[in-house]
Design a protein around this motif. Structure first.
Motif, PDB file in Angstrom:
ATOM      1  N   THR A   1     112.485 132.345  90.638  1.00 19.28           N
ATOM      2  CA  THR A   1     112.944 132.472  89.183  1.00 19.28           C
ATOM      3  C   THR A   1     112.529 133.671  88.749  1.00 19.28           C
ATOM      4  OG1 THR A   1     112.517 130.208  89.013  1.00 19.28           O
ATOM      5  CG2 THR A   1     112.858 131.615  86.914  1.00 19.28           C
ATOM      6  N   SER A   2     113.644 134.293  88.161  1.00 22.71           N
ATOM      7  CA  SER A   2     113.640 135.673  87.699  1.00 22.71           C
ATOM      8  C   SER A   2     113.939 135.880  86.322  1.00 22.71           C
ATOM      9  CB  SER A   2     114.441 136.816  88.269  1.00 22.71           C
ATOM     10  OG  SER A   2     115.701 136.337  88.263  1.00 22.71           O
ATOM     11  N   GLN A   3     114.506 134.694  85.544  1.00 23.89           N
ATOM     12  CA  GLN A   3     114.838 134.912  84.100  1.00 23.89           C
ATOM     13  C   GLN A   3     113.910 134.003  83.448  1.00 23.89           C
ATOM     14  OE1 GLN A   3     117.412 136.398  82.812  1.00 23.89           O
ATOM     15  NE2 GLN A   3     117.869 137.306  85.096  1.00 23.89           N
ATOM     16  N   PHE A   4     113.197 134.486  82.520  1.00 22.23           N
ATOM     17  CA  PHE A   4     111.853 133.734  81.793  1.00 22.23           C
ATOM     18  C   PHE A   4     112.219 133.399  80.335  1.00 22.23           C
ATOM     19  CE2 PHE A   4     110.248 136.115  85.375  1.00 22.23           C
ATOM     20  CZ  PHE A   4     109.986 135.057  86.213  1.00 22.23           C
ATOM     21  N   GLN A   5     113.379 134.013  79.872  1.00 24.97           N
ATOM     22  CA  GLN A   5     113.746 133.741  78.389  1.00 24.97           C
ATOM     23  C   GLN A   5     113.473 132.541  77.772  1.00 24.97           C
ATOM     24  OE1 GLN A   5     113.775 136.024  76.356  1.00 24.97           O
ATOM     25  NE2 GLN A   5     114.392 134.650  74.475  1.00 24.97           N
ATOM     26  N   GLN A   6     114.280 131.438  78.728  1.00 28.92           N
ATOM     27  CA  GLN A   6     114.223 130.040  78.320  1.00 28.92           C
ATOM     28  C   GLN A   6     112.949 129.545  78.319  1.00 28.92           C
ATOM     29  OE1 GLN A   6     115.823 128.411  81.840  1.00 28.92           O
ATOM     30  NE2 GLN A   6     115.058 126.334  81.473  1.00 28.92           N
ATOM     31  N   PHE A   7     112.157 129.679  79.381  1.00 27.43           N
ATOM     32  CA  PHE A   7     110.605 129.321  79.409  1.00 27.43           C
ATOM     33  C   PHE A   7     109.944 129.840  78.037  1.00 27.43           C
ATOM     34  CE2 PHE A   7     111.745 129.447  83.981  1.00 27.43           C
ATOM     35  CZ  PHE A   7     111.757 128.258  84.172  1.00 27.43           C
ATOM     36  N   ARG A   8     110.096 131.029  77.679  1.00 27.73           N
ATOM     37  CA  ARG A   8     109.399 132.007  76.613  1.00 27.73           C
ATOM     38  C   ARG A   8     109.700 131.007  75.411  1.00 27.73           C
ATOM     39  NH1 ARG A   8     111.015 137.126  77.144  1.00 27.73           N
ATOM     40  NH2 ARG A   8     109.576 137.403  78.498  1.00 27.73           N
ATOM     41  N   GLU A   9     110.937 130.596  75.168  1.00 28.12           N
ATOM     42  CA  GLU A   9     111.283 129.870  73.925  1.00 28.12           C
ATOM     43  C   GLU A   9     110.602 128.436  74.165  1.00 28.12           C
ATOM     44  OE1 GLU A   9     115.517 129.802  74.043  1.00 28.12           O
ATOM     45  OE2 GLU A   9     115.463 132.197  73.659  1.00 28.12           O
ATOM     46  N   GLN A  10     110.653 127.761  75.141  1.00 25.13           N
ATOM     47  CA  GLN A  10     109.860 126.604  75.313  1.00 25.13           C
ATOM     48  C   GLN A  10     108.553 126.554  75.140  1.00 25.13           C
ATOM     49  OE1 GLN A  10     111.908 125.663  79.229  1.00 25.13           O
ATOM     50  NE2 GLN A  10     112.158 123.481  78.259  1.00 25.13           N
ATOM     51  N   THR A  11     107.907 127.561  75.892  1.00 30.02           N
ATOM     52  CA  THR A  11     106.242 127.562  75.678  1.00 30.02           C
ATOM     53  C   THR A  11     106.058 128.055  74.447  1.00 30.02           C
ATOM     54  OG1 THR A  11     106.463 129.583  76.795  1.00 30.02           O
ATOM     55  CG2 THR A  11     105.974 127.676  78.065  1.00 30.02           C
ATOM     56  N   GLY A  12     106.807 129.003  73.900  1.00 29.32           N
ATOM     57  CA  GLY A  12     106.325 129.452  72.436  1.00 29.32           C
ATOM     58  C   GLY A  12     106.505 128.316  71.490  1.00 29.32           C
ATOM     59  N   THR A  13     107.532 127.487  71.797  1.00 34.70           N
ATOM     60  CA  THR A  13     107.643 126.343  70.623  1.00 34.70           C
ATOM     61  C   THR A  13     106.598 125.303  70.805  1.00 34.70           C
ATOM     62  OG1 THR A  13     110.169 126.727  70.861  1.00 34.70           O
ATOM     63  CG2 THR A  13     109.298 124.829  69.586  1.00 34.70           C
ATOM     64  N   PHE A  14     106.310 125.189  72.001  1.00 37.57           N
ATOM     65  CA  PHE A  14     105.194 124.431  72.438  1.00 37.57           C
ATOM     66  C   PHE A  14     103.826 124.765  71.821  1.00 37.57           C
ATOM     67  CE2 PHE A  14     102.080 122.662  75.479  1.00 37.57           C
ATOM     68  CZ  PHE A  14     102.225 121.254  75.227  1.00 37.57           C
ATOM     69  N   ALA A  15     103.564 126.011  72.088  1.00 35.93           N
ATOM     70  CA  ALA A  15     102.266 126.529  71.428  1.00 35.93           C
ATOM     71  C   ALA A  15     102.221 126.468  69.856  1.00 35.93           C
ATOM     72  CB  ALA A  15     102.314 128.173  71.943  1.00 35.93           C
ATOM     73  N   ASP A  16     103.252 126.798  69.351  1.00 38.59           N
ATOM     74  CA  ASP A  16     103.396 126.982  67.749  1.00 38.59           C
ATOM     75  C   ASP A  16     103.345 125.375  67.385  1.00 38.59           C
ATOM     76  OD1 ASP A  16     104.099 129.614  67.805  1.00 38.59           O
ATOM     77  OD2 ASP A  16     106.250 129.266  67.425  1.00 38.59           O
ATOM     78  N   SER A  17     103.964 124.314  67.956  1.00 36.06           N
ATOM     79  CA  SER A  17     103.650 123.162  67.449  1.00 36.06           C
ATOM     80  C   SER A  17     102.309 122.421  67.612  1.00 36.06           C
ATOM     81  CB  SER A  17     104.626 122.222  68.164  1.00 36.06           C
ATOM     82  OG  SER A  17     104.296 121.912  69.536  1.00 36.06           O
ATOM     83  N   ILE A  18     101.585 123.148  68.578  1.00 38.88           N
ATOM     84  CA  ILE A  18     100.227 122.630  68.785  1.00 38.88           C
ATOM     85  C   ILE A  18      99.434 123.313  67.410  1.00 38.88           C
ATOM     86  CG2 ILE A  18      98.345 123.035  70.090  1.00 38.88           C
ATOM     87  CD1 ILE A  18      99.736 122.832  72.704  1.00 38.88           C
ATOM     88  N   LYS A  19      99.852 124.607  67.309  1.00 34.36           N
ATOM     89  CA  LYS A  19      99.164 125.114  66.148  1.00 34.36           C
ATOM     90  C   LYS A  19      99.373 124.640  64.872  1.00 34.36           C
ATOM     91  CE  LYS A  19      96.653 128.247  67.854  1.00 34.36           C
ATOM     92  NZ  LYS A  19      95.554 127.388  68.564  1.00 34.36           N
ATOM     93  N   LEU A  20     100.605 124.192  64.548  1.00 34.60           N
ATOM     94  CA  LEU A  20     101.060 123.879  63.386  1.00 34.60           C
ATOM     95  C   LEU A  20     100.650 122.161  63.016  1.00 34.60           C
ATOM     96  CD1 LEU A  20     104.497 125.172  62.943  1.00 34.60           C
ATOM     97  CD2 LEU A  20     102.529 125.800  61.550  1.00 34.60           C
ATOM     98  N   TRP A  21     100.865 121.420  64.064  1.00 31.87           N
ATOM     99  CA  TRP A  21     100.926 120.136  63.946  1.00 31.87           C
ATOM    100  C   TRP A  21      99.725 119.219  64.912  1.00 31.87           C
ATOM    101  CZ3 TRP A  21     106.225 121.696  64.220  1.00 31.87           C
ATOM    102  CH2 TRP A  21     106.668 122.128  62.768  1.00 31.87           C
ATOM    103  N   GLY A  22      99.219 120.195  65.799  1.00 34.27           N
ATOM    104  CA  GLY A  22      98.247 119.565  66.813  1.00 34.27           C
ATOM    105  C   GLY A  22      98.926 118.786  67.809  1.00 34.27           C
ATOM    106  N   GLY A  23     100.269 118.637  67.695  1.00 35.66           N
ATOM    107  CA  GLY A  23     101.078 118.141  68.854  1.00 35.66           C
ATOM    108  C   GLY A  23     102.407 118.551  68.877  1.00 35.66           C
ATOM    109  N   ALA A  24     103.434 118.099  69.955  1.00 35.55           N
ATOM    110  CA  ALA A  24     104.729 118.770  70.058  1.00 35.55           C
ATOM    111  C   ALA A  24     105.405 117.542  69.783  1.00 35.55           C
ATOM    112  CB  ALA A  24     104.658 118.906  71.772  1.00 35.55           C
TER     113      ALA A  24
END
Ligand code: SF4
Ligand code: SF4
Lengths: 388, 438
Positions: free
Chosen positions: A365-388
Motif C-alpha cells: 500500500t502506498s497511499q496513506f491519506q485515508q489511513f491518516r484521516e481514519q486513525t486521526g479521527t480515532f485518536a481524537d475521539s479517544i482524547k475527546l470522549w474516551g471512545g470512538a
C-alpha cells in the motif's frame, strides 16, 4: 554506536531486498549455509545449532515490483505469497539452501508446495506447529517433528548440532527475545522515546542478520534511549492487532503514529515474541524447545484457543497490559487468520468498552491519506470522549 | 469478478435431473436425518457438529450421536437460494467480505434461527468436534460457533502431508488424540462408554460403501462415461461425506447407486444432466476445485450444453481419497481413522495434488483440464495457478482457469464463465482438428 548509526544500519538492512547481509555472511563463512523461514514462528535455534544462518522472509514490502508473482496468485489471495515468489523468481533468495514454511495459514502451507515444485533442489519443510488443548500431547508431537527437522537440517548443512552449538543457540535466542521484550517495554512505558518506526525496522533487520549482530545493535539502541529522556508527549495509546504475517508498509506505521497515536503494543513480527518464557539450556534441547512452544505461547490468531473465553479475554488483557486507550485492528487484505478472528476480538474489546477501529492494508500500500484521516479521527475521539 | 444477478433458487437434489432410485433413497435419508435432528432436543439424541474432511462419523455414531456438517448446510442453503441473505447478515455483524463464505452462511443461518436447508430447525450441538484436517478456516469457524453455542469443543489436529505422506509419528499423534481426547469427550457428552465392537461394525459398513463408491467413480473410465464425476458426483458423495458413512442406510444407498451406474454403463448411456441424458459426449474433462453452489444447475448446464462430461474431479475427494486405495479397516479402528483423516484431498501437498490430477487425466482418457477456483477457499485455491501450469507441463494438455465462489452469488458471473468455457471448448476443437494428441 550512536542511535543514528544504529538506525541507519537498520534502515539499510530493512530496505535491502537482495539480502546483502546474509549473502555477505555466507561469503565470509565458506561452506556454511542459510535457511529461510516464513512467518510467523520457526524454531531458529535448530537452524543455528545446525550451523546455518536463519533468515526471515517476511515478503517483499513496498519496494519490490511484482512482475512474476502475480501470475502465481489470484486477486483474492493476500499479497505476501506473490511478493515472496517474486523474490524467489528474481533469484533474490537463491542463497537459501532450505526454506521452512510454518503452519500459519493455508496460503503459506500451499506456498510450501509451490516451492517444492519450483525449486526441487532446495530443502523445503512444512512445519506443522502443534495445535490443541493438551500441552503434553502437543509437546511430544512437536519434539518428534523438531527432531526430524534437525536431522534434515544437519544433512543440508553438513554440520551436526553439538551439545555446545545447541546450548549456544538456545541461550542466544533467549537473549534476543529478552532484548526484544525490553525494547517493547521501553516503548510501552515511554513511547515518545521509542517510535514504532524505529523499533520495527530494528527488529525486522534482526531477522536477516546473524543474531549476535542484532543483539549488538539492539543493546546499543536500548543504551541510547536510556540516555535520551525525550520530550514527553500526550497521544492516544493504541495497540495494533492482526498484522502478524504480511507486514504493513512502514508508511502505514508512521502514519498511525503521526496522526495522534502511540503504538504501545503490536503483532508485527510476532514470531520473536511468541514464546513467553525462556527455553531451558539444561537437558535435552529438542525437548526443551518443544515444551517451551507447547507450554507457553502468546495468544494469537494462528494458534487454537482452547478456552472459550480466551479470545475475548486476550484482547482486554493486552489492552490493560499496554495501558492502551484503544485497538486498531489492522489486517492484511484477504488474511484469513486475522479477519476470521476479528469479530471475536472486537466483541471482546467492545464489551469491555474499549474503542476499536478496523482497516485492511497490503504490504505494498502506498497511499496513506485515508489511513491518516481514519486513525486521526480515532485518536481524537479517544482524547475527546474516551471512545470512538 | 463482476457481480451476478440476485440469487434465486436453482436446484435441489430431487429437481428432476434424475429419477434414479438412489436419488430417491438419498432424499429419504436426508429428510429422515434432518427430522431426527429437529426432534433431538425432545428425544435426547446427542448432536455433534464436525467438518466433512476428517469427519469421524463412524465414531460419532458409535456413541449414538447424530452428526451435523456445517459445510453441507451451507451448500444446501446456497442451492436453495438462501445463502445470500445469511452472508449479508454475517457481514452486517462484522464478518469480513474477504473470508470463506461457508462460515458466513453458517453464522447467518444461526442468527436467523438455525433453520436448516430443508426447513427444519437444527439443534444446538452438544459437542463441536473440531477435526482440523486440511483447512485452517475450520479452527476459526468452530471458535466462532463455540462462542454462539457455549458448548464443549474437542480438537483433533491432523498434520498436513507436507512431504506427501503421513509419518508414523504423525499417525501416532492422531491416534493418541482420538484415544485420549475425542473418545473421552464423546463419552462425556453422550453418557455412553466407548464401544469398539460397534465402531468396528460401522467401519466395516464404511468399507463396503467405499468399494461401491469407487466402482461408481471409476466407471467414468468408460466411453461414454455413465456418470458426471463433478456435478453428478456431488450427489454420489453426499451420503458418504456427510452423516451416513458407516450406517446401514449408507451402505444400502451405495449398493443401489452402483447397480444403477453399472446398468447405465451396460447400456452405454451417459448421465442425466440439466441438458438431458448426456449419451453423446464430446469432451472428457478433469476438474480441480469445488463447484459453485448458488448457480449449480446453470453452471452444470454450461458444460452439458456443450456435451462436456467430467470424468474425474478432485472435489469429490475432499471427504476421502478412496479411489487411491484407502478403505476404512475395521481391524484397526483408531489407526484407520487417523489414516482416513490424513488422506483427505485438502490435506495433501501440492505436488501430490498435481500427481493426482495428472493421473486422472491419463487414466480417464481426458482431453481437457479445468481449474475452478473459488474465492472463499485458500486451502483449495492458493497455488492453483501453479497446479495448472504443472499439470499442463506434465500432460501436454492445455488447461483452463475459471473463477467464482462457493455460496456467495456476488462472485458468480455467468457471462464471464460461459465465455471462458466456450473459448476453451473451441480451443480443444482446434487442437483436435490439428491432430494434437489428447
Ligand atoms: S497474510 Fe494472512 S492469509 Fe496471507 S499468508 Fe499471511 S497469514 Fe496467510
Ligand atoms: S476455506 Fe475451504 S475447506 Fe475451509 S471451510 Fe472454507 S471452503 Fe471449506
Amino acid at each position: 554506536m550512536t542511535r543514528k548509526e544504529i538506525l541507519d544500519w537498520a534502515f539499510e538492512v530493512y530496505e535491502d531486498i537482495d539480502f546483502t547481509a546474509a549473502r555477505t555472511w555466507l561469503a565470509d563463512h565458506p561452506g556454511r549455509k542459510a535457511a529461510g523461514y516464513l512467518p510467523v514462528y520457526a524454531p531458529r535455534e535448530l537452524i543455528r545449532a545446525a550451523g546455518m544462518l536463519p533468515v526471515g522472509i517476511h515478503g517483499g514490502g513496498e519496494n519490490l515490483e511484482i512482475i512474476k508473482g502475480d501470475a502465481f496468485y489470484q486477486s483474492y489471495i493476500c499479497h505476501l505469497p506473490r511478493s515472496v515468489i517474486e523474490l524467489a523468481q528474481s533469484r533474490r533468495l537463491s542463497f537459501l539452501s532450505a526454506v521452512l514454511f510454518p503452519s500459519t495459514c493455508d496460503v503459506i502451507r500451499n506456498l510450501s508446495g509451490v516451492w517444492q515444485l519450483l525449486y526441487p533442489e532446495i530443502y523445503v519443510r512444512y512445519l506443522d506447529l502443534p495445535q490443541g488443548s493438551d500441552p503434553e500431547i502437543r509437546a511430544q508431537f512437536w519434539k518428534q517433528e523438531l527432531a526430524a527437522l534437525l536431522a534434515d537440517l544437519e544433512e543440508v548443512s553438513g554440520r551436526p548440532a553439538t551439545a555446545e552449538s545447541f546450548r549456544d543457540a538456545i541461550a542466544t535466542y533467549n537473549r534476543a527475545r529478552s532484548v526484544i521484550r525490553d525494547l517493547y517495554r521501553a516503548r510501552r512505558e515511554t513511547p515518545w522515546r521509542v517510535p514504532t518506526e524505529e523499533l520495527y525496522v530494528l527488529v525486522r533487520a534482526g531477522e536477516t542478520v546473524p543474531v549476535e549482530v542484532f543483539l549488538d545493535k539492539a543493546l546499543g539502541y536500548l543504551a541510547e534511549i536510556e540516555r535520551d529522556a525525550g520530550r514527553v508527549r500526550d497521544k492516544s495509546r493504541v495497540i495494533v492487532v492482526g498484522a502478524f504475517c504480511e507486514q504493513p508498509p512502514l508508511g502505514l506505521i508512521k502514519t498511525i503514529e503521526r496522526s495522534g497515536c502511540f503504538i504501545v503494543d503490536d503483532d508485527f513480527l510476532i514470531g520473536n515474541r511468541l514464546l513467553t518464557s525462556d527455553v531451558s539450556t539444561q537437558g535435552d534441547p529438542v525437548e526443551n524447545l518443544a515444551r517451551a512452544f507447547a507450554g507457553s505461547t502468546v495468544k494469537t490468531s494462528t494458534i487454537y484457543e482452547p478456552d472459550s473465553e480466551g479470545k475475548r479475554r486476550s484482547i482486554t488483557e493486552r489492552v490493560a497490559a499496554a495501558k492502551a486507550d484503544g485497538v486498531l485492528f489492522a489486517s492484511a487484505s484477504f488474511c484469513d487468520p486475522a479477519l476470521l478472528d476479528r469479530p471475536l476480538l472486537e466483541a471482546g474489546a467492545r464489551a469491555a468498552g474499549i474503542p476499536c477501529m478496523a482497516f485492511k492494508f497490503a504490504e505494498n500500500t502506498s497511499q496513506f491519506q485515508q489511513f491518516r484521516e481514519q486513525t486521526g479521527t480515532f485518536a481524537d475521539s479517544i482524547k475527546l470522549w474516551g471512545g470512538a | 469478478m463482476a457481480s451476478a444477478d440476485p440469487q434465486k433458487p436453482r436446484v435441489s437434489p430431487d429437481d428432476g435431473s434424475s429419477k434414479d432410485r438412489s436419488m430417491q433413497l438419498q432424499k429419504e435419508m436426508l429428510g429422515e436425518h434432518y427430522r431426527r435432528l429437529e426432534s433431538a432436543p425432545e428425544t435426547g439424541e446427542p448432536v455433534v457438529y464436525t467438518f466433512v474432511p476428517g469427519n469421524l462419523t463412524e465414531l460419532i455414531r458409535s456413541f449414538g450421536a447424530l452428526p451435523v456438517l456445517p459445510e453441507i448446510n451451507a451448500l444446501q442453503s446456497a442451492m436453495r437460494g438462501k445463502s445470500q441473505g445469511y452472508i449479508a447478515a454475517a457481514e452486517r455483524a462484522g464478518h469480513s467480505e474477504d473470508v470463506c463464505s461457508y462460515v458466513k452462511c453458517d453464522v447467518g443461518m444461526l442468527k436467523a434461527g438455525n433453520v436448516g436447508p430443508t426447513g427444519t430447525r437444527l439443534p444446538k450441538p452438544d459437542l463441536l468436534l473440531l477435526s482440523y484436517t486440511g483447512c485452517f478456516t475450520f479452527m476459526k469457524w468452530f471458535e466462532l460457533l463455540r462462542e454462539e453455542y457455549g458448548c464443549p469443543t474437542v480438537f483433533l489436529h491432523v498434520p498436513y502431508q507436507g512431504d506427501g505422506r503421513q509419518t508414523a509419528e504423525q499417525r501416532a499423534y492422531v491416534i493418541r488424540q482420538i484415544r485420549e481426547e475425542l473418545i473421552p469427550a464423546l463419552a462425556r457428552v453422550t453418557g455412553r462408554s466407548y464401544d469398539e465392537d460397534r465402531l468396528r461394525e460401522n467401519l466395516a459398513r464404511s468399507a463396503a460403501a467405499e468399494n461401491d463408491l469407487v466402482a461408481v467413480l471409476q466407471s467414468a473410465r468408460k466411453t461414454p462415461s455413465p456418470i458426471d464425476a463433478y456435478f453428478g458426483a456431488v450427489y454420489y458423495v453426499g451420503p458418504i461425506f456427510s452423516a451416513f458413512r458407516g450406517t446401514p442406510e449408507g451402505a444400502a444407498y451405495y449398493r443401489a447407486l452402483r447397480q444403477e451406474v453399472e446398468d447405465r454403463a451396460a447400456r452405454r448411456a451417459g448421465p442425466m444432466t440439466p441438458s438431458g441424458p448426456l449419451d453423446r459426449q464430446k469432451y472428457r474433462l478433469v476438474v480441480e476445485g469445488p463447484p459453485n453452489w448458488t448457480h449449480f444447475r446453470e453452471f452444470w448446464r454450461m458444460f452439458s450444453d456443450e456435451a462436456a462430461v467430467v470424468v474425474a474431479s478432485t472435489y469429490s475427494k475432499v471427504g476421502g481419497t478412496y479411489d487411491f486405495g484407502f478403505r476404512h479397516d475395521a481391524s484397526d479402528p483408531l489407526g484407520t481413522m487417523a489414516d482416513y483423516c490424513s488422506g483427505c484431498y485438502t490435506n495433501l501437498s501440492l505436488p501430490a495434488r498435481v500427481g493426482m490430477l495428472e493421473n486422472y487425466i491419463r487414466d480417464y482418457g481426458a482431453d481437457g483440464f479445468l481449474v475452478h477456483s473459488v474465492k472463499s477457499c485458500n486451502s483449495f485455491s492458493a497455488g492453483q495457478l501453479m497446479i495448472l501450469r504443472e499439470v499442463e507441463k506434465r500432460t501436454g494438455i492445455p488447461g483452463a482457469f475459471i473463477e467464482s465462489d462457493l455460496v456467495d452469488a456476488r462472485y458468480f458471473s455467468a457471462a464471464n464463465l460461459k465465455n471462458r468455457l466456450e473459448s476453451y471448448f473451441q480451443m480443444l476443437d482446434a487442437r483436435r482438428a490439428s491432430g494434437a494428441p489428447s
